[in-house]
Structure formats: structure tokens, C-alpha cells
Design a protein around this motif. Structure first.
Motif, short mmCIF file in Angstrom:
data_model
loop_
_atom_site.label_atom_id
_atom_site.label_comp_id
_atom_site.label_asym_id
_atom_site.label_seq_id
_atom_site.Cartn_x
_atom_site.Cartn_y
_atom_site.Cartn_z
N LEU A 198 0.83 -1.21 0.00
CA LEU A 198 0.00 0.00 0.00
C LEU A 198 0.87 1.25 0.00
O LEU A 198 0.55 2.24 -0.67
N ASN A 199 1.96 1.22 0.74
CA ASN A 199 2.88 2.36 0.79
C ASN A 199 3.50 2.62 -0.58
O ASN A 199 3.66 3.78 -0.99
N ASP A 200 3.85 1.54 -1.30
CA ASP A 200 4.39 1.69 -2.65
C ASP A 200 3.39 2.39 -3.56
O ASP A 200 3.76 3.22 -4.40
N ALA A 201 2.11 2.04 -3.41
CA ALA A 201 1.08 2.68 -4.23
C ALA A 201 0.97 4.17 -3.92
O ALA A 201 0.81 4.99 -4.83
N VAL A 202 1.07 4.53 -2.65
CA VAL A 202 1.02 5.95 -2.27
C VAL A 202 2.22 6.69 -2.86
O VAL A 202 2.09 7.81 -3.37
N ARG A 203 3.40 6.09 -2.79
CA ARG A 203 4.58 6.73 -3.38
C ARG A 203 4.40 6.92 -4.90
O ARG A 203 4.82 7.93 -5.47
N MET A 204 3.78 5.94 -5.54
CA MET A 204 3.53 6.02 -6.98
C MET A 204 2.60 7.20 -7.28
O MET A 204 2.83 7.98 -8.21
N LEU A 205 1.56 7.34 -6.47
CA LEU A 205 0.63 8.46 -6.63
C LEU A 205 1.33 9.78 -6.37
O LEU A 205 1.17 10.75 -7.12
N GLU A 206 2.12 9.83 -5.31
CA GLU A 206 2.82 11.04 -4.90
C GLU A 206 3.75 11.55 -5.99
O GLU A 206 3.93 12.76 -6.18
N ALA A 207 4.33 10.63 -6.74
CA ALA A 207 5.27 10.99 -7.80
C ALA A 207 4.56 11.46 -9.07
O ALA A 207 5.23 11.84 -10.04
N GLY A 208 3.22 11.40 -9.09
CA GLY A 208 2.49 11.82 -10.27
C GLY A 208 2.58 10.82 -11.40
O GLY A 208 2.30 11.13 -12.56
N TYR A 209 2.91 9.59 -11.05
CA TYR A 209 3.15 8.54 -12.02
C TYR A 209 1.85 8.02 -12.63
O TYR A 209 1.78 7.68 -13.80
N ALA A 210 0.80 7.95 -11.80
CA ALA A 210 -0.51 7.52 -12.25
C ALA A 210 -1.52 7.99 -11.20
O ALA A 210 -1.16 8.29 -10.06
N SER A 211 -2.79 8.06 -11.57
CA SER A 211 -3.82 8.51 -10.64
C SER A 211 -4.22 7.37 -9.71
O SER A 211 -4.00 6.18 -10.01
N ALA A 212 -4.85 7.71 -8.59
CA ALA A 212 -5.30 6.69 -7.64
C ALA A 212 -6.33 5.78 -8.30
O ALA A 212 -6.30 4.56 -8.11
N ALA A 213 -7.24 6.36 -9.08
CA ALA A 213 -8.27 5.55 -9.75
C ALA A 213 -7.64 4.59 -10.74
O ALA A 213 -8.05 3.42 -10.85
N ASP A 214 -6.61 5.05 -11.48
CA ASP A 214 -5.95 4.18 -12.46
C ASP A 214 -5.15 3.08 -11.77
O ASP A 214 -5.13 1.93 -12.23
N ILE A 215 -4.49 3.41 -10.67
CA ILE A 215 -3.72 2.40 -9.94
C ILE A 215 -4.67 1.34 -9.38
O ILE A 215 -4.39 0.13 -9.46
N ASP A 216 -5.79 1.78 -8.81
CA ASP A 216 -6.78 0.83 -8.31
C ASP A 216 -7.29 -0.07 -9.43
O ASP A 216 -7.38 -1.30 -9.28
N ALA A 217 -7.64 0.53 -10.56
CA ALA A 217 -8.16 -0.25 -11.69
C ALA A 217 -7.12 -1.24 -12.19
O ALA A 217 -7.45 -2.39 -12.52
N ALA A 218 -5.87 -0.80 -12.25
CA ALA A 218 -4.80 -1.67 -12.75
C ALA A 218 -4.65 -2.92 -11.89
O ALA A 218 -4.52 -4.04 -12.41
N MET A 219 -4.68 -2.77 -10.58
CA MET A 219 -4.48 -3.93 -9.70
C MET A 219 -5.72 -4.82 -9.65
O MET A 219 -5.61 -6.04 -9.51
N ARG A 220 -6.90 -4.23 -9.77
CA ARG A 220 -8.11 -5.06 -9.80
C ARG A 220 -8.19 -5.85 -11.10
O ARG A 220 -8.45 -7.06 -11.08
N LEU A 221 -7.96 -5.19 -12.22
CA LEU A 221 -8.12 -5.84 -13.51
C LEU A 221 -6.90 -6.66 -13.91
O LEU A 221 -7.04 -7.70 -14.55
N GLY A 222 -5.71 -6.19 -13.56
CA GLY A 222 -4.50 -6.90 -13.96
C GLY A 222 -4.16 -8.08 -13.08
O GLY A 222 -3.55 -9.05 -13.54
N CYS A 223 -4.56 -8.03 -11.80
CA CYS A 223 -4.21 -9.10 -10.85
C CYS A 223 -5.42 -9.83 -10.29
O CYS A 223 -5.25 -10.83 -9.59
N GLY A 224 -6.61 -9.32 -10.57
CA GLY A 224 -7.79 -9.95 -10.02
C GLY A 224 -7.96 -9.71 -8.53
O GLY A 224 -8.63 -10.49 -7.83
N TYR A 225 -7.35 -8.63 -8.01
CA TYR A 225 -7.48 -8.32 -6.59
C TYR A 225 -8.91 -7.87 -6.29
O TYR A 225 -9.56 -7.25 -7.13
N PRO A 226 -9.42 -8.17 -5.08
CA PRO A 226 -10.79 -7.76 -4.75
C PRO A 226 -10.96 -6.25 -4.65
O PRO A 226 -12.07 -5.74 -4.76
#
Length: 488
Positions: free
Chosen positions: A407-435
Motif C-alpha cells: 500500500l505504501n508503494d502505491a502511495v509513493r507512486m501516486l505522490e510521484a504523479g506517475y498515475a492517478s489513484a483511480a488508475d492504480i486501483d483499476a490496474a491492480m483489480r483488472l491486472g491481478c484480479g485483486y478484490p
């Protein structure tokens, strides 16, 4: 993968030219397409006429020169930078000046690939997930020189293909592999420290967090060699210690134990191997269970113990007198419990217990816990309908030690402007099948709880990446209740 991508484009009504290295590879690719679409027909998802029309939109060739008139070329060759750079230099020579060149790389630098061409502004990442006809996610990877508007155009194309695009910057691993492989490599490191067994770690994350499979089962599915190479790419870019492939991963790869494709990795995949029986359990021969701690978890455990016919004594952490004579003492906590143990006349009787979700309970043995006490609590956990996960008395136990850094890695990714929170959430749900995506998980757990858990992990392991991301610290200090509300 190439055949799958060709099928995706042809399903959307686009004409496709499939290029392979030789006739044998081309035959295999055609076979994959016919097999995949044939299964769709058999399941009623496509008619025979639709299958014939789809296959009719794909031309098969071994000559790259046949791509001269293509508007878009998507590369899907092995993850070797030298091979990709050579191919893109060739495509740059062959393709018309207006053509867009896309790479399906899952972790390599799109910028480095683009630099091989005379048209770096028209080179982009278009990362499909395997199997491409089924998986909905496409990572659209922009570089610092990507032409304005091109990422949006490719994202629009992905939507036309029936996919969900996530536009990200050109960092090693992009979103999914950068977050996923860090977590998987961390699981390897925890296994090496002896914190918990392979099966206990797998069970904790699958049953406790609701992930589709545990980290070691997933590593075997991905392939340990592939996982090792992605970790190497991540480490070369970040130079963070936790991205360096865990020694056990290197050893298994060196030994040729690569997971399912070789029949053995972290698990054995020999179909003829006998199934291992679960641990036997029985009713513990004890007369009094001591329970330390309050709150909903204490009420849940106390009710279950009494329903199972056990007599229980309850104490608060500040006064252990009521449980001093108990046969076994269960301390409900998500933090180490050895300090409670040493305050008892018989510290070997105390075991930590952390309920995770509805199905799992982490059973934490301190350095002085007796084997008998730990086994008794595991049997009690089974009797109250949960799966026990055995672990050491360390910060985070198993679940939080793996989940919070992710979760901390995801926050750092957001903080760096690398991707939006919504896109990061969608990526992990759709790419990994996370709940749920990482920011959805953060809000469900509570950002202050995660921040404090990370501080405890950092104090224990002294791993710099475990220190809470500044954004997380600032949000907690500001009293913001949830991260998604703050970032929109």
C-alpha cells in the motif's frame, strides 16, 4: 501473447498482419488463434461464421516488410532489450513515417526502445495482459518525448478493443508489475527469515486478504525466471534493496526450478504427487483459556470459545492477574506480544492472536512460547472455524508485513504523479484480479492504522521503503479520513 493480441484487434473488426520469425512459429500462432476462437464457438460466445470472418481479417507472414503500410505495429517478442531495440530499428526503417510503433513490454524502458528509432515521439507502450482476449487491462505507457495526444489516442483504441486503459509513466514495471513483484519478492524475503512457512504465507494472503492466490502459488504461475528478471529491472532503476531478487528466488532459478512450466518451483506441480494431508487437530486438553485484549475481536473469540465449551478468563493488557493461572493465554494483538509474555509467571504459555478477515487467525509464537502452547492455540483457532497461520512474533506478523509496504508503494507512486489513484486501483483489480485496489484497501483499513503499522515495520526491519510515504504522513497529520476523497 502475439496471437492473443492479434485476436483482440481482429475481434474489434480491424485488419491485422501477424508476423512471426519463421514458418514453424507462424504455424503455432495460427494454431493458437484457431484454438482460442474454436473454444469461443464451442461455448456459444461466437458463431462459426463470426470465427471465419475474424480469422479472415488476419494475414499471416514471416516478412516484416509486409508491415510497410501498417498504421500501428504492436511488438510482442521476448523481454530482452537487445532483441526489442533491434526489432524497432528495423520497424523504423520499414514502416511509413506516420505509423505508431508500440511495445508490449511488461517492464523494460519504453524510452530506451524509442531511442533506437528516428520517431521516438511515435513510440509508446501498449501492455496487454495474458491471456490478451480475456484480460481487460491495457497499460498505456507514455515517455517524456511521446507526442501530445498519442496516449489518449491509444487509450481510445484500447477502449474500442473492449479493454480498460490505464495511462502511466515510463517506470520499470509500470503499475502492475512494479507493485506486484515488489510484494512477491518481499514474500520471498519473509520466507527466508523464517517468519512463516510457504503454505502459511500463501494461506494468509489468499484466505485473509481475499487475493486470488498466495504469493508463492502466483510466483510459480508467472514463472520464477520471469519474476527474477522483472525484479532485476526494478532494482536496476530504483536501487532499492527490496527490489533486489531474494536469494531463494535466484537459487531456484539457477537450479532450473521455474514453477509450473518445469513442474516444480516453490510448490511441486507433479500431477502424480500425492496430496499432502492437512494438519491433524483435536480438542485441547485444557481447563482454562486466558484472553488478553478487548474490542470486537475479543468478543468474537470469547463467544466462540464459550460455544465450544471452554472456560475463559479475560484480562486487559494493563492487568494480567485474571489470566495468570490459565493453561494457555491468548493475547489479541496485531503487534508483537513478547512484552506481555514476560509479565506472566509462566511466559511460555502466552501466544499472540490476530484475526484477519473472516477466515484466518495469525498465531504468533514469541521466543519463549512453548510448542505445546502454540499447538493448543492453533487447535483452538480451528475449533472456532478459522484457518491458523503460524508466524513469528514480529511487527506486522504476516499479513500486515506484506500488505502495508504494498500500500505504501502505491502511495509513493501516486505522490510521484506517475498515475492517478483511480488508475492504480483499476490496474491492480483488472491486472491481478485483486478484490480491491490499494487505495480502496487503504480507506477500508484506515490510513492512520496503515501509517502506524509502517512505522512499526520500519522500526523492526530498518528497511527504508517501509517508512511511511510523506503523503501518507501528511494526510494523517491533517486529519483526512480517507485518501481517495483527498486525491479525488
Amino acid at each position: 501473447m502475439g496471437a492473443g493480441i492479434a485476436e483482440v484487434f481482429a475481434r474489434a473488426g480491424l485488419r491485422v498482419i501477424g508476423v512471426e520469425a519463421d514458418e514453424a512459429a507462424l504455424s503455432r500462432g495460427r494454431g493458437h488463434l484457431e484454438g482460442s476462437t474454436g473454444r469461443a464457438v464451442a461455448r456459444g460466445r461466437m458463431t462459426a461464421e463470426e470465427q471465419a470472418a475474424l480469422l479472415g481479417r488476419i494475414a499471416f507472414t514471416t516478412s516484416r516488410d509486409d508491415l510497410a503500410g501498417a498504421d500501428l505495429v504492436v511488438e510482442a517478442i521476448p523481454e530482452v532489450m537487445e532483441f526489442k531495440r533491434g526489432l524497432f530499428a528495423d520497424l523504423d526503417r520499414i514502416c511509413k513515417p506516420s505509423a505508431v510503433l508500440a511495445t508490449n513490454t511488461s517492464s523494460l524502458s519504453v524510452t530506451a526502445i524509442a531511442a533506437t528509432t528516428s520517431r521516438p515521439a511515435q513510440v509508446i507502450g501498449m501492455h496487454f495482459f495474458n491471456p490478451a482476449p480475456v484480460m481487460r487491462l491495457v497499460e498505456v505507457v507514455r515517455t517524456v518525448v511521446t507526442e501530445d495526444g498519442l496516449p489518449d489516442e491509444i487509450a481510445g483504441l484500447a477502449r474500442r478493443l473492449g479493454k480498460t486503459p490505464v495511462t502511466v509513466g515510463d517506470r520499470a514495471g509500470f503499475v502492475v508489475n512494479r507493485l506486484l513483484l515488489s510484494y512477491l519478492n518481499h514474500a520471498c524475503a519473509l520466507l527466508e527469515t523464517g517468519l512463516a512457512s510457504r503454505d502459511d504465507i500463501d494461506a494468509a494472503m489468499r484466505l485473509g486478504v481475499g487475493l486470488p492466490m498466495g504469493p508463492f502459488t502466483l510466483l510459480d504461475l508467472i514463472g520464477l525466471d520471469t519474476s527474477y528478471e522483472v525484479c532485476e529491472v526494478l532494482f536496476r532503476e530504483s536501487r532499492e534493496r527490496r527490489h533486489a531478487p531474494a536469494p531463494i528466488l535466484r537459487e531456484l532459478v539457477t537450479a532450473g526450478l521455474l514453477g509450473r512450466k518445469t513442474g516444480r518451483g516453490f510448490h511441486s506441480h507433479d500431477r502424480d504427487a500425492p496430496e499432502t494431508a492437512g494438519e491433524p487437530g483435536g480438542r485441547p486438553e485444557i481447563s482454562l483459556v486466558g484472553l488478553v485484549g478487548g474490542g470486537p475481536d475479543a468478543a468474537t473469540v470469547l463467544e466462540a470459545l464459550e460455544a465450544a465449551g471452554f472456560k475463559a478468563a479475560v484480562a486487559e493488557p494493563g492487568d494480567l492477574t485474571p489470566v495468570a493461572e490459565a493453561d494457555v493465554v491468548v493475547a489479541l494483538s496485531d503487534t508483537p506480544v513478547v512484552e506481555l509474555a514476560v509479565r506472566l509467571p509462566r511466559p511460555e504459555r502466552l501466544v499472540g492472536l490476530h484475526l484477519v478477515g473472516e477466515r484466518v487467525a495469525e498465531v504468533a509464537a514469541t521466543v519463549v512460547t512453548s510448542r505445546e502452547a502454540a499447538e493448543t492455540v492453533r487447535d483452538l483457532v480451528r475449533m472456532i472455524g478459522r484457518t491458523p497461520v503460524r508466524c513469528g512474533d514480529r511487527a506486522g506478523f504476516v499479513v500486515n508485513a506484506l500488505l502495508y509496504p504494498y500500500l505504501n508503494d502505491a502511495v509513493r507512486m501516486l505522490e510521484a504523479g506517475y498515475a492517478s489513484a483511480a488508475d492504480i486501483d483499476a490496474a491492480m483489480r483488472l491486472g491481478c484480479g485483486y478484490p480491491a485496489g490499494p487505495f480502496e484497501m487503504l480507506d477500508a483499513i484506515g490510513i492512520e492504522r496503515v501509517r502506524d503499522g509502517l512505522r512499526a515495520l520500519y522500526a523492526e526491519y530498518r528497511e527504508p521503503s517501509f517508512a511511511p510515504a510523506p503523503l501518507l504522513d501528511q494526510l494523517v497529520t491533517a486529519g483526512v479520513p480517507g485518501i481517495r476523497a483527498h486525491v479525488g
